[in-house]
Design an enzyme around this catalytic site. Structure first.
Site, PDB file in Angstrom:
ATOM      1  N   ARG A 119     -11.434   1.784   9.344  1.00 19.06           N
ATOM      2  CA  ARG A 119     -11.249   0.381   9.705  1.00 19.06           C
ATOM      3  C   ARG A 119     -12.563  -0.309  10.068  1.00 19.06           C
ATOM      4  O   ARG A 119     -12.601  -1.527  10.198  1.00 19.06           O
ATOM      5  CB  ARG A 119     -10.271   0.259  10.878  1.00 19.06           C
ATOM      6  CG  ARG A 119      -8.853   0.681  10.549  1.00 19.06           C
ATOM      7  CD  ARG A 119      -7.931   0.456  11.731  1.00 19.06           C
ATOM      8  NE  ARG A 119      -6.572   0.881  11.452  1.00 19.06           N
ATOM      9  CZ  ARG A 119      -5.650   0.137  10.868  1.00 19.06           C
ATOM     10  NH1 ARG A 119      -5.960  -1.092  10.479  1.00 19.06           N
ATOM     11  NH2 ARG A 119      -4.427   0.592  10.669  1.00 19.06           N
ATOM     12  N   ARG A 160      -1.767 -12.093  11.359  1.00 15.27           N
ATOM     13  CA  ARG A 160      -2.025 -10.727  10.911  1.00 15.27           C
ATOM     14  C   ARG A 160      -2.960 -10.714   9.707  1.00 15.27           C
ATOM     15  O   ARG A 160      -3.856  -9.862   9.596  1.00 15.27           O
ATOM     16  CB  ARG A 160      -0.705 -10.026  10.571  1.00 15.27           C
ATOM     17  CG  ARG A 160       0.098  -9.613  11.792  1.00 15.27           C
ATOM     18  CD  ARG A 160       1.573  -9.424  11.484  1.00 15.27           C
ATOM     19  NE  ARG A 160       1.825  -8.430  10.450  1.00 15.27           N
ATOM     20  CZ  ARG A 160       3.019  -8.264   9.877  1.00 15.27           C
ATOM     21  NH1 ARG A 160       4.031  -9.041  10.223  1.00 15.27           N
ATOM     22  NH2 ARG A 160       3.193  -7.334   8.970  1.00 15.27           N
ATOM     23  N   LYS A 220       0.832  -1.216   0.000  1.00 10.23           N
ATOM     24  CA  LYS A 220       0.000   0.000   0.000  1.00 10.23           C
ATOM     25  C   LYS A 220       0.859   1.257   0.000  1.00 10.23           C
ATOM     26  O   LYS A 220       0.583   2.208  -0.741  1.00 10.23           O
ATOM     27  CB  LYS A 220      -0.928   0.015   1.220  1.00 10.23           C
ATOM     28  CG  LYS A 220      -1.973  -1.068   1.246  1.00 10.23           C
ATOM     29  CD  LYS A 220      -3.010  -0.826   2.339  1.00 10.23           C
ATOM     30  CE  LYS A 220      -2.391  -0.726   3.727  1.00 10.23           C
ATOM     31  NZ  LYS A 220      -1.676  -1.961   4.125  1.00 10.23           N
ATOM     32  N   ARG A 235      12.874  -8.804  10.852  1.00 15.42           N
ATOM     33  CA  ARG A 235      11.873  -8.363  11.819  1.00 15.42           C
ATOM     34  C   ARG A 235      11.374  -9.556  12.622  1.00 15.42           C
ATOM     35  O   ARG A 235      11.127 -10.630  12.069  1.00 15.42           O
ATOM     36  CB  ARG A 235      10.691  -7.699  11.097  1.00 15.42           C
ATOM     37  CG  ARG A 235      11.000  -6.319  10.581  1.00 15.42           C
ATOM     38  CD  ARG A 235       9.835  -5.704   9.836  1.00 15.42           C
ATOM     39  NE  ARG A 235       8.558  -5.855  10.529  1.00 15.42           N
ATOM     40  CZ  ARG A 235       7.458  -5.175  10.211  1.00 15.42           C
ATOM     41  NH1 ARG A 235       7.490  -4.313   9.219  1.00 15.42           N
ATOM     42  NH2 ARG A 235       6.336  -5.377  10.859  1.00 15.42           N
ATOM     43  N   ARG A 279      11.653 -12.149   4.257  1.00 17.54           N
ATOM     44  CA  ARG A 279      12.355 -10.876   4.101  1.00 17.54           C
ATOM     45  C   ARG A 279      13.501 -10.731   5.102  1.00 17.54           C
ATOM     46  O   ARG A 279      13.399 -11.153   6.244  1.00 17.54           O
ATOM     47  CB  ARG A 279      11.378  -9.706   4.302  1.00 17.54           C
ATOM     48  CG  ARG A 279      10.237  -9.670   3.315  1.00 17.54           C
ATOM     49  CD  ARG A 279       9.366  -8.450   3.471  1.00 17.54           C
ATOM     50  NE  ARG A 279       8.751  -8.328   4.780  1.00 17.54           N
ATOM     51  CZ  ARG A 279       7.808  -7.444   5.086  1.00 17.54           C
ATOM     52  NH1 ARG A 279       7.385  -6.597   4.159  1.00 17.54           N
ATOM     53  NH2 ARG A 279       7.294  -7.396   6.295  1.00 17.54           N
TER      54      ARG A 279
END
Length: 237
Positions: A105, A189, A30, A178, A144
């Site tokens: 939201r 998530r 995004k 992370r 990642r």
């Protein structure tokens, strides 16, 4: 970049504001796509988190109200968030339109945003859902890692350093991951996002303002799809 954004705003000077909601789970891109849209269409990206922090720093009435709630560890009420958004929309750089990132939201927030835009003589043009494949997203995000020295991003499968263990850019041998980029956390998530966003998607679909874009293609392909979508919506292309 500022010149390109100003040129895009000037090109849309006589057009009504192009106000958008950009929806998508963590890792869908995004932020990257919103930055591209700001350049191509002269829009302003509005992140409610950043707006709240700016409002509290500025000491505006809405910012003071938000600060009191956040200091107490609570969630900022919808009315306060809307007041912060209203203050930001009053600034002249939003005349060409805005991209709402991270807001709304809930259905209540979506309805409050509609009311605010109506009161400003504006209306939400589109809610764009960046669609993902959960299994592929889990692989994309959980693989990642980043150079600890220069910040260059890598991936276990899709973008490995040319020399194993050595950054292509700065030749550092120190990398970080992370702690929340694990398959289990990413899966949670994504599930939370879908549960939270499903009513919003239904809400915008019912009002004919929902558009869907495949967010599993390349960055340029996604940008092209979004650009075509907005040009069709505005009649500019």
């Amino acid at each position: 970049m500022a010149e390109a954004r100003d040129a895009a705003r000037n090109a849309r000077a006589d057009a009504p504001p192009l106000d958008l909601v950009l929806l998508g789970p963590p890792g869908a891109g995004k932020g990257t796509q919103a930055r591209r849209l700001t350049q191509a269409f002269g829009l302003v990206q509005l992140s409610t988190g950043e707006l709240l922090r700016a409002a509290t720093a500025a000491g505006s009435p809405a910012g003071q109200a938000a600060q009191a709630v956040m200091t107490a560890g609570g969630l900022v009420p919808d009315a306060t968030v809307i007041a912060v958004v209203e203050d930001r929309l009053a600034l002249p750089d939003t005349a060409a339109g805005v991209i709402f990132d991270g807001f709304p939201r809930t259905i209540a927030q979506a309805e409050a945003l509609d009311g605010l835009l109506r009161s400003e003589g504006r209306q939400l043009g589109l809610a764009i859902s960046m669609e993902v494949d959960d299994a592929l997203m889990i692989e994309r995000i959980s693989g990642r890692f980043t150079c600890a020295t220069c910040g260059e991003g890598y991936h276990d499968r899709f973008k490995r350093p040319q020399i194993a263990g050595v950054c292509d850019v700065c030749e550092s041998t120190s990398f970080t991951r992370r702690t929340d980029d694990t398959p289990g956390i990413v899966r949670d998530r994504l599930q939370a996002y879908h549960a939270e966003t499903a009513p919003l998607l239904a809400h915008y679909a019912a009002t004919g303002r929902l558009a869907r874009v495949d967010a599993m293609t390349g960055i340029d392909a996604i940008a092209d799809a979004l650009g075509a979508l907005l040009r069709d919506h505005t009649g500019l292309g």
